[in-house]
Design a protein around this motif. Structure first.
Motif, short mmCIF file in Angstrom:
data_model
loop_
_atom_site.label_atom_id
_atom_site.label_comp_id
_atom_site.label_asym_id
_atom_site.label_seq_id
_atom_site.Cartn_x
_atom_site.Cartn_y
_atom_site.Cartn_z
N LEU A 97 0.82 -1.13 -0.10
CA LEU A 97 -0.04 0.05 0.06
C LEU A 97 0.75 1.40 0.07
O LEU A 97 1.67 1.55 1.00
CB LEU A 97 -0.83 0.11 1.37
N ILE A 98 0.93 2.16 -1.01
CA ILE A 98 1.85 3.08 -1.20
C ILE A 98 1.12 4.44 -1.04
O ILE A 98 -0.11 4.54 -1.75
CB ILE A 98 2.44 3.03 -2.70
N ASP A 99 1.46 5.38 -0.28
CA ASP A 99 1.02 6.50 -0.20
C ASP A 99 2.05 7.72 0.14
O ASP A 99 2.89 7.26 0.98
CB ASP A 99 -0.07 6.72 0.80
N SER A 100 2.13 8.81 -0.45
CA SER A 100 3.18 9.86 -0.06
C SER A 100 2.75 10.66 0.88
O SER A 100 3.69 11.41 1.60
CB SER A 100 3.20 11.01 -1.41
N VAL A 101 1.59 10.40 1.74
CA VAL A 101 1.34 11.10 2.85
C VAL A 101 1.58 10.36 4.25
O VAL A 101 0.85 9.32 4.26
CB VAL A 101 -0.31 11.72 2.79
N GLY A 102 2.41 10.62 4.94
CA GLY A 102 2.77 10.02 6.14
C GLY A 102 1.63 9.66 7.02
O GLY A 102 1.69 8.52 7.58
N LYS A 103 0.83 10.62 7.31
CA LYS A 103 -0.11 10.46 8.19
C LYS A 103 -1.24 9.19 7.93
O LYS A 103 -1.79 8.50 8.57
CB LYS A 103 -1.24 11.63 8.58
N LYS A 104 -1.34 9.26 6.58
CA LYS A 104 -2.15 7.94 5.86
C LYS A 104 -1.32 6.57 6.20
O LYS A 104 -2.00 5.54 6.54
CB LYS A 104 -2.24 8.07 4.69
N ILE A 105 0.02 6.78 5.85
CA ILE A 105 0.66 5.33 6.17
C ILE A 105 0.81 4.92 7.70
O ILE A 105 0.83 3.76 8.06
CB ILE A 105 1.99 5.63 5.52
N ARG A 106 0.91 5.99 8.79
CA ARG A 106 0.75 5.66 9.94
C ARG A 106 -0.57 5.08 10.32
O ARG A 106 -0.70 4.02 11.22
CB ARG A 106 0.92 6.89 10.82
N PHE A 107 -1.80 5.42 9.71
CA PHE A 107 -2.93 4.90 9.80
C PHE A 107 -2.99 3.19 9.37
O PHE A 107 -3.51 2.40 10.14
CB PHE A 107 -4.22 5.66 9.20
N LEU A 108 -2.66 3.03 8.14
CA LEU A 108 -2.39 1.84 7.76
C LEU A 108 -1.70 0.89 8.53
O LEU A 108 -2.00 -0.19 8.82
CB LEU A 108 -1.99 1.86 6.18
N ASN A 109 -0.49 1.27 9.09
CA ASN A 109 0.29 0.55 9.91
C ASN A 109 -0.40 0.17 11.35
O ASN A 109 -0.33 -1.07 11.81
CB ASN A 109 1.60 1.32 10.28
N HIS A 110 -1.27 1.34 11.71
CA HIS A 110 -2.08 0.85 12.83
C HIS A 110 -3.09 -0.39 12.41
O HIS A 110 -3.37 -1.22 13.14
CB HIS A 110 -2.81 2.06 13.40
N VAL A 111 -3.62 -0.03 11.44
CA VAL A 111 -4.66 -1.16 10.61
C VAL A 111 -3.99 -2.31 10.53
O VAL A 111 -4.71 -3.53 11.11
CB VAL A 111 -5.43 -0.67 9.51
N LYS A 112 -2.76 -2.49 10.08
CA LYS A 112 -2.10 -3.64 10.11
C LYS A 112 -2.09 -4.63 11.53
O LYS A 112 -2.26 -5.66 11.47
CB LYS A 112 -0.66 -3.43 9.43
N LYS A 113 -1.70 -3.63 12.44
CA LYS A 113 -1.49 -4.40 13.54
C LYS A 113 -2.74 -4.80 14.22
O LYS A 113 -3.03 -5.64 14.97
CB LYS A 113 -0.57 -3.43 14.57
N ALA A 114 -3.73 -3.74 14.25
CA ALA A 114 -4.90 -3.76 14.89
C ALA A 114 -5.80 -5.15 14.42
O ALA A 114 -6.65 -5.65 14.98
CB ALA A 114 -5.69 -2.47 14.93
N LEU A 115 -5.62 -5.26 13.24
CA LEU A 115 -6.48 -6.22 12.44
C LEU A 115 -5.54 -7.51 12.14
O LEU A 115 -6.07 -8.62 11.61
CB LEU A 115 -7.09 -5.87 11.04
N SER A 116 -4.41 -7.47 12.52
CA SER A 116 -3.52 -8.83 12.46
C SER A 116 -3.16 -9.06 10.88
O SER A 116 -3.34 -10.28 10.49
CB SER A 116 -3.75 -9.98 13.38
N LEU A 117 -3.22 -7.85 10.09
CA LEU A 117 -2.91 -8.28 8.61
C LEU A 117 -1.68 -8.52 8.16
O LEU A 117 -0.76 -7.46 7.77
CB LEU A 117 -3.67 -6.94 7.81
N GLN A 118 -1.38 -9.64 8.17
CA GLN A 118 0.28 -10.03 7.78
C GLN A 118 0.48 -9.92 6.50
O GLN A 118 1.72 -9.73 6.06
CB GLN A 118 0.66 -11.37 8.39
N ASN A 119 -0.57 -9.75 5.44
CA ASN A 119 -0.11 -9.52 4.19
C ASN A 119 -0.19 -8.07 3.57
O ASN A 119 -0.60 -8.14 2.41
CB ASN A 119 -1.49 -10.63 3.37
#
Length: 208
Positions: A97-119
């Motif tokens: 998942l690519i984005d140039s906006v840092g806050k959106k990537i921070r959100f996606l990293n939180h989603v990855k951890k919260a939902l245990s999305l290893q992929n």
């Protein structure tokens, strides 16, 4: 939430997708996170719950049949659309998942951890600067305003037998593609509970 889950079940049935209760719960939890973070980070202009279901979740799942191969990249992913819903649906595939906006990537990293999305692998970079070691089977985006820009900025990521998938509304902007040395085709996509027209443009290096 029971009503939400009923709507999701009806939508995936219309899209002929086989899903589990766990996947439905993950989609609901993802939308809850998106709406929560949106209050601070302005992730999306769509904040009504039913609209989020249709225009975020169902819209993303409507292109599932076009996803090919194991390596997928969602360009300009923003709050994770369509990448996160598709990654939940297709746990066997890997999604960058690519984005140039840092806050959106921070959100996606939180989603990855919260939902245990290893992929999923969120990356904060401009797409034209991204030089991965492994090229992609499917490159998808629904955030680019121009399909021509999408092609020119992203085709360096494409495997020889890979594809670019542009999610579009009624205006397909095909003139930008007519002079390319690639083959493209268009498909009308039906999004459950959405009256507006949706299309997919698929770009490949040769006829399929």
């Amino acid at each position: 939430m029971d009503d939400t889950k009923v709507k999701i079940r009806q939508a995936v049935e219309k899209l002929t997708l086989l899903v589990t209760d766990e996947q439905i719960n993950q989609w609901v939890n993802y939308l809850v996170l998106l709406r929560k973070w949106n209050k601070t980070y302005n992730m999306t202009s769509i904040t009504d719950w039913n609209e989020m279901l249709v225009k975020h979740l169902f819209d993303s799942l409507s292109v599932a049949r076009f996803i090919k191969g194991q390596q997928v990249i969602d360009v300009g992913s923003g709050g994770g659309l369509p990448g996160v819903p598709l990654a939940i649906l297709m746990s066997e595939k890997h999604f960058v998942l690519i984005d140039s906006v840092g806050k959106k990537i921070r959100f996606l990293n939180h989603v990855k951890k919260a939902l245990s999305l290893q992929n999923i692998t969120p990356i904060n970079i401009r797409i034209e600067s991204y030089q991965p070691k492994t090229l992609f089977d499917t490159i998808i985006s629904r955030a680019f305003s121009s399909v021509g820009d999408f092609y020119h900025l992203c085709h360096h990521l494409q495997q020889d037998d890979g594809q670019l998938i542009a999610m579009k509304g009624a205006d397909l902007e095909l003139t930008a593609l007519e002079n390319l040395n690639q083959y493209f085709e268009t498909f009308e996509v039906n999004v459950p509970l959405l009256e507006a027209k949706r299309h997919v443009i698929r770009i490949t290096k040769q006829h399929r």
